[in-house]
Design a protein around this motif. Sequence first.
Motif, PDB file in Angstrom:
ATOM      1  N   CYS A 240      -2.879  -0.615  -3.185  1.00 34.07           N
ATOM      2  CA  CYS A 240      -3.662  -1.822  -3.489  1.00 34.07           C
ATOM      3  C   CYS A 240      -4.223  -1.766  -4.905  1.00 34.07           C
ATOM      4  N   ASP A 241      -4.634  -0.578  -5.330  1.00 35.23           N
ATOM      5  CA  ASP A 241      -5.195  -0.426  -6.671  1.00 35.23           C
ATOM      6  C   ASP A 241      -4.130  -0.590  -7.754  1.00 35.23           C
ATOM      7  N   CYS A 242      -2.870  -0.263  -7.427  1.00 31.55           N
ATOM      8  CA  CYS A 242      -1.797  -0.315  -8.420  1.00 31.55           C
ATOM      9  C   CYS A 242      -1.206  -1.711  -8.591  1.00 31.55           C
ATOM     10  N   ILE A 243      -1.298  -2.536  -7.562  1.00 30.44           N
ATOM     11  CA  ILE A 243      -0.597  -3.822  -7.561  1.00 30.44           C
ATOM     12  C   ILE A 243      -1.297  -4.831  -8.467  1.00 30.44           C
ATOM     13  N   SER A 244      -0.497  -5.684  -9.054  1.00 28.35           N
ATOM     14  CA  SER A 244      -0.934  -6.717  -9.994  1.00 28.35           C
ATOM     15  C   SER A 244      -2.047  -7.596  -9.419  1.00 28.35           C
ATOM     16  N   PRO A 245      -2.893  -8.168 -10.271  1.00 24.98           N
ATOM     17  CA  PRO A 245      -3.899  -9.133  -9.793  1.00 24.98           C
ATOM     18  C   PRO A 245      -3.285 -10.340  -9.086  1.00 24.98           C
ATOM     19  N   LYS A 246      -1.992 -10.582  -9.306  1.00 23.04           N
ATOM     20  CA  LYS A 246      -1.322 -11.693  -8.630  1.00 23.04           C
ATOM     21  C   LYS A 246      -1.061 -11.405  -7.154  1.00 23.04           C
ATOM     22  N   GLY A 247      -1.207 -10.138  -6.748  1.00 20.68           N
ATOM     23  CA  GLY A 247      -0.890  -9.759  -5.378  1.00 20.68           C
ATOM     24  C   GLY A 247       0.514  -9.194  -5.284  1.00 20.68           C
ATOM     25  N   GLY A 248       0.917  -8.827  -4.071  1.00 28.43           N
ATOM     26  CA  GLY A 248       2.244  -8.254  -3.923  1.00 28.43           C
ATOM     27  C   GLY A 248       2.575  -7.932  -2.484  1.00 28.43           C
ATOM     28  N   GLN A 255       3.205   2.669  11.038  1.00 25.62           N
ATOM     29  CA  GLN A 255       2.054   1.785  11.209  1.00 25.62           C
ATOM     30  C   GLN A 255       0.789   2.383  10.594  1.00 25.62           C
ATOM     31  N   VAL A 256       0.124   1.598   9.757  1.00 27.39           N
ATOM     32  CA  VAL A 256      -1.196   1.929   9.224  1.00 27.39           C
ATOM     33  C   VAL A 256      -2.065   0.682   9.363  1.00 27.39           C
ATOM     34  N   ASP A 257      -3.269   0.849   9.839  1.00 27.93           N
ATOM     35  CA  ASP A 257      -4.178  -0.289   9.978  1.00 27.93           C
ATOM     36  C   ASP A 257      -4.724  -0.665   8.602  1.00 27.93           C
ATOM     37  N   THR A 258      -4.280  -1.802   8.087  1.00 25.96           N
ATOM     38  CA  THR A 258      -4.737  -2.269   6.771  1.00 25.96           C
ATOM     39  C   THR A 258      -5.567  -3.544   6.900  1.00 25.96           C
ATOM     40  N   SER A 259      -6.215  -3.705   8.048  1.00 29.98           N
ATOM     41  CA  SER A 259      -7.011  -4.913   8.278  1.00 29.98           C
ATOM     42  C   SER A 259      -8.432  -4.798   7.739  1.00 29.98           C
ATOM     43  N   GLY A 260      -8.832  -3.597   7.328  1.00 28.36           N
ATOM     44  CA  GLY A 260     -10.206  -3.382   6.893  1.00 28.36           C
ATOM     45  C   GLY A 260     -10.529  -4.045   5.570  1.00 28.36           C
ATOM     46  N   ALA A 261     -11.817  -4.131   5.290  1.00 29.53           N
ATOM     47  CA  ALA A 261     -12.286  -4.821   4.085  1.00 29.53           C
ATOM     48  C   ALA A 261     -11.863  -4.112   2.806  1.00 29.53           C
ATOM     49  N   GLU A 262     -11.544  -2.804   2.894  1.00 28.47           N
ATOM     50  CA  GLU A 262     -11.175  -2.068   1.680  1.00 28.47           C
ATOM     51  C   GLU A 262      -9.768  -2.391   1.194  1.00 28.47           C
ATOM     52  N   PHE A 263      -8.992  -3.140   1.994  1.00 30.59           N
ATOM     53  CA  PHE A 263      -7.625  -3.480   1.605  1.00 30.59           C
ATOM     54  C   PHE A 263      -7.561  -4.924   1.106  1.00 30.59           C
ATOM     55  N   ARG A 264      -6.833  -5.115   0.026  1.00 36.99           N
ATOM     56  CA  ARG A 264      -6.709  -6.443  -0.563  1.00 36.99           C
ATOM     57  C   ARG A 264      -5.952  -7.388   0.360  1.00 36.99           C
ATOM     58  N   LYS A 265      -6.447  -8.597   0.481  1.00 35.22           N
ATOM     59  CA  LYS A 265      -5.803  -9.586   1.336  1.00 35.22           C
ATOM     60  C   LYS A 265      -4.600 -10.231   0.658  1.00 35.22           C
ATOM     61  N   ASP A 266      -4.489 -10.064  -0.670  1.00 27.59           N
ATOM     62  CA  ASP A 266      -3.329 -10.627  -1.372  1.00 27.59           C
ATOM     63  C   ASP A 266      -2.190  -9.611  -1.487  1.00 27.59           C
ATOM     64  N   VAL A 267      -2.330  -8.482  -0.804  1.00 26.23           N
ATOM     65  CA  VAL A 267      -1.236  -7.518  -0.682  1.00 26.23           C
ATOM     66  C   VAL A 267      -0.737  -7.580   0.760  1.00 26.23           C
ATOM     67  N   LYS A 268       0.492  -8.008   0.929  1.00 24.05           N
ATOM     68  CA  LYS A 268       1.063  -8.164   2.267  1.00 24.05           C
ATOM     69  C   LYS A 268       1.769  -6.875   2.678  1.00 24.05           C
ATOM     70  N   PHE A 269       1.211  -6.195   3.676  1.00 22.73           N
ATOM     71  CA  PHE A 269       1.836  -4.995   4.222  1.00 22.73           C
ATOM     72  C   PHE A 269       2.744  -5.394   5.385  1.00 22.73           C
TER      73      PHE A 269
END
Length: 362
Positions: A240-248, A255-269
């Motif tokens: 999430c930290d590496c991906i562009s501000p445009k999202g990705g 399986q990894v739970d990426t629903s938490g607030a620490e994960f960007r919503k504009d990064v689609k896992f």
Amino acid sequence: MMPKSLRILGAGKIGIQEGKKPQPNDHQILIKVVACGQNPLDVGVVGITANISEFADFYTGNTIGCDFAGIVESTGSLTTRFQPGDRVAGFVPGNLQDQGAFAEFLVTEEAFSARIPDDVSFEQAATIGVAASTAAISLYSHLNLPRRRKDPNPFKEFILVNGGSSAMGTMVIQIAKMSGAKVIALASSKNFGLVQSYGADKVFDYHDPNAVTLIKNYTDNALELVVNCVPTTETCRLICDCISPKGGKCVNLVQVDTSGAEFRKDVKFSLFMAFQVFNEAFVLGPELYAPSQELRELLADFWQEMDEDLLPKKLLKFHQLKIIQGGLEGVVESHRQMRDQRISGWKFVARISDTPGVTLLH
């Protein structure tokens, strides 16, 4: 003496059993297995049986192993690609059903197999099945990279491969490069040379506290696509930290739970299992996976390309391997090693004929 296979025997246990030789239906081929490759999934499913009692009952009796290389012994009446005597490699949904790669014989669909060139060993060929299949689906279906044979316009975007020295990582790197992508990878510094030898344009040390800054600078903060071969909460945060501000987009291979607030919503896992190309639904851990006709058609076409083009023209390099001593008997120890330490830079492969009591090929 009946053929041997390595099966799940209960909670966290595997062992050799004897049984009848399988027979192909009209759409299958019968393989006399020569070599089989070990994957993290093999260890993971056995681990699930040790930790969750209901899954121990569910998986008990299944043959482990997915990657195989061997010789076609017979073919179903409706098969067209292979003949008895052909040397072939491929993958099966081992661990989840009766037919697995760690066996003297198996039956499988011909669609997900390819001929082995004469100058390629069975052991080398046994490293490609799951890795190539998962890489193709990740890149072509989930990240929409162009197919090498179908789209003349090269893809010029960046793609990050986390876990670049793994068998999966080296395959993703190679196939992404065929599409024209600019491939960067994360790996340990000791494996930089290995990862670059498979085509990575730049490799970064995942231990380096400045890795995110270095990746952003190298990509001009334009990274949008990732294949995460070592998915954990920590690596997903780093991505999430590496991906562009445009999202990705990021394909996680487990399986990894990426629903938490620490994960960007504009990064689609996203997550999938290559076994969805087979025609039956299956359970892996708590998840029920449905078969996918779209993925089936994509992967069948990719394996035809493997058969006609990628393997005979030497367009793919095989992953480094280590032979499991003792054939099927030695897999218990190689399982323990994979479970207890991270394996990178090479893959375990077993020769069936090294198993005590197994007849050598003539």
